[in-house]
Scaffold this motif. Sequence first.
Motif, PDB file in Angstrom:
ATOM      1  N   ALA A   7      -4.084  -4.235  -4.246  1.00 39.71           N
ATOM      2  CA  ALA A   7      -3.584  -3.947  -5.587  1.00 39.71           C
ATOM      3  C   ALA A   7      -4.666  -3.295  -6.455  1.00 39.71           C
ATOM      4  O   ALA A   7      -4.393  -2.387  -7.239  1.00 39.71           O
ATOM      5  N   PHE A  12       4.990  -5.704  -3.232  1.00 37.62           N
ATOM      6  CA  PHE A  12       4.854  -4.249  -3.347  1.00 37.62           C
ATOM      7  C   PHE A  12       6.185  -3.577  -3.082  1.00 37.62           C
ATOM      8  O   PHE A  12       7.045  -4.122  -2.371  1.00 37.62           O
ATOM      9  N   LEU A  50       3.224  -2.165  -7.479  1.00 34.43           N
ATOM     10  CA  LEU A  50       3.449  -3.596  -7.607  1.00 34.43           C
ATOM     11  C   LEU A  50       4.842  -3.872  -8.160  1.00 34.43           C
ATOM     12  O   LEU A  50       5.307  -3.183  -9.075  1.00 34.43           O
ATOM     13  N   GLY A  72       4.636  -8.972  -8.116  1.00 35.24           N
ATOM     14  CA  GLY A  72       3.302  -8.529  -7.716  1.00 35.24           C
ATOM     15  C   GLY A  72       2.350  -8.443  -8.892  1.00 35.24           C
ATOM     16  O   GLY A  72       1.173  -8.818  -8.789  1.00 35.24           O
ATOM     17  N   ARG A  73       2.841  -7.937 -10.035  1.00 38.20           N
ATOM     18  CA  ARG A  73       1.987  -7.847 -11.224  1.00 38.20           C
ATOM     19  C   ARG A  73       1.584  -9.237 -11.720  1.00 38.20           C
ATOM     20  O   ARG A  73       0.455  -9.457 -12.148  1.00 38.20           O
ATOM     21  N   PHE A 118      -0.981 -10.603  -9.277  1.00 36.19           N
ATOM     22  CA  PHE A 118      -2.254  -9.905  -9.430  1.00 36.19           C
ATOM     23  C   PHE A 118      -3.040 -10.462 -10.610  1.00 36.19           C
ATOM     24  O   PHE A 118      -4.261 -10.639 -10.533  1.00 36.19           O
TER      25      PHE A 118
END
Length: 309
Positions: A16, A51, A60, A64-65, A68
């Motif tokens: 990422a 992803f 992302l 995912g964000r 992260f």
Amino acid sequence: MEWLNYHHLHYFWVVARTGSIARACAELRLTQPTISGQIQKLEGSLGAPLFTRQGRGLALTETGRLVFRYADEIFSLGREMVGAVRGHPTGRPARLSVGIADAIPKLVAHRLLSATATLPQKVVLVCTENRPDRLVADLAVQALDLVLSDTPLPPGAAVRLYNHLLGECGVVLCAAPSLARQLGLGAASPRGAREQPTDRLNGAPFLMPAEGSQLRSSLELWLRDRELVVEVAAELDDSALLKVFGSAGAGVFAVPDVIEKEVCAQYSVRVVARLPEIRERYYAISAERRIRHPAVAAISASARHRMFG
């Protein structure tokens, strides 16, 4: 209780942060199937994709964000923990792994790092020289404790690292005495005196730092503003090699004024011009917002109060 596999999380975080599996492979020195398989296992344990395909690249997902942001915080705390442990007295010499940007003069790096010798606990320095972007990548994965650079980490970078300005100084031009006589260049005035005419530099051979360096850009702008055209005799990305060429009379070269005395004595050259308009800045880049590591704190304090003060 469900356990999180932090190896899987770290692989996801690097992909990422770097923006692609290929770049993550290069950084982690792992194969693409290995990283892809670990991320798939992480997605399976979390129950959501991290992803999505976007053209030829990856983007992302919303999950995912979220992951992260947590991963970034987790590994940031991990770096702080490692720094705190390394700075804690144990009876054995502490180790400080330092990345030195290749554009920084060796004499500047030595003076900055020599501050660690004043600490009560012995510090073993482990130094690596490379391009700033590669050093920052190593710092982000805790392979380094500190990066010394002449350029700050740009705003908006994906990694959570922090710039600490160590100080700034002026720039002088040096030349071997034989070349200075040939060009009709006298010794430069002391610091703070009125700037001497520089028209005799027109057509002079110059030893330039590598393309893309901050000092190279500043020198080219300074020459252009004065309508001076010089002959580029060589381009050298190694600052020590540049001074060796300069000592042999191959060309005029620039050095930070905080080390001019050492350069003149060591390489038998003399200052022929002062460039007060050009300022060189030096930064310590670390994972700590507030510097806590004793060795890094000593470097910062010495730079601000002794070297650049």
